[in-house]
Design an enzyme around this catalytic site. Sequence first.
Site, PDB file in Angstrom:
ATOM      1  N   LYS A  54       0.829  -1.212   0.000  1.00 40.26           N
ATOM      2  CA  LYS A  54       0.000   0.000   0.000  1.00 40.26           C
ATOM      3  C   LYS A  54       0.858   1.255   0.000  1.00 40.26           C
ATOM      4  O   LYS A  54       0.519   2.246  -0.663  1.00 40.26           O
ATOM      5  CB  LYS A  54      -0.939  -0.014   1.210  1.00 40.26           C
ATOM      6  CG  LYS A  54      -2.019  -1.074   1.090  1.00 40.26           C
ATOM      7  CD  LYS A  54      -2.838  -1.162   2.361  1.00 40.26           C
ATOM      8  CE  LYS A  54      -3.874  -2.270   2.233  1.00 40.26           C
ATOM      9  NZ  LYS A  54      -4.665  -2.416   3.482  1.00 40.26           N
ATOM     10  N   HIS A 102       0.140  -5.273  18.170  1.00 41.50           N
ATOM     11  CA  HIS A 102      -1.003  -6.162  18.374  1.00 41.50           C
ATOM     12  C   HIS A 102      -1.803  -5.628  19.557  1.00 41.50           C
ATOM     13  O   HIS A 102      -1.224  -5.184  20.544  1.00 41.50           O
ATOM     14  CB  HIS A 102      -0.539  -7.586  18.705  1.00 41.50           C
ATOM     15  CG  HIS A 102       0.463  -8.123  17.739  1.00 41.50           C
ATOM     16  ND1 HIS A 102       1.815  -7.877  17.859  1.00 41.50           N
ATOM     17  CD2 HIS A 102       0.315  -8.883  16.636  1.00 41.50           C
ATOM     18  CE1 HIS A 102       2.446  -8.472  16.871  1.00 41.50           C
ATOM     19  NE2 HIS A 102       1.561  -9.084  16.103  1.00 41.50           N
TER      20      HIS A 102
END
Length: 118
Positions: A54, A102
């Site tokens: 991206k 995370h």
Amino acid sequence: MIGIDLIKISRMSRLIERFGEKALLRFLSPLEIMLVKNPKTASGFWAAKEATSKALGVGIGKDCSFEDITIYKTDKGAPKLKLSEKLNTNFHIKDISLSITHDGDYAIAVVAIELHIT
């Protein structure tokens, strides 16, 4: 150039439960798989590769494949990226940085790419 990706860790868990190592081989090399400790780590690696594509503005496809992006770790365990010569040449990459985090059931990766000014 900046790219970001988010993946639900339970999605990766289901893939691994269903397909085992074959699921990981779709986006990781055998050396990268050796670094994967659990679905949480695998999810972070997936997000890192997606965020890289991206940042390049192309997504995963013919211009940038999973195999063009390699994840490794420093001696202190920090994740780093190595790009193929094809990506370095075609996109004029000067430097690349990666951060993976995370939280709960999510893994997130952010990639920043510095280009050579031509």
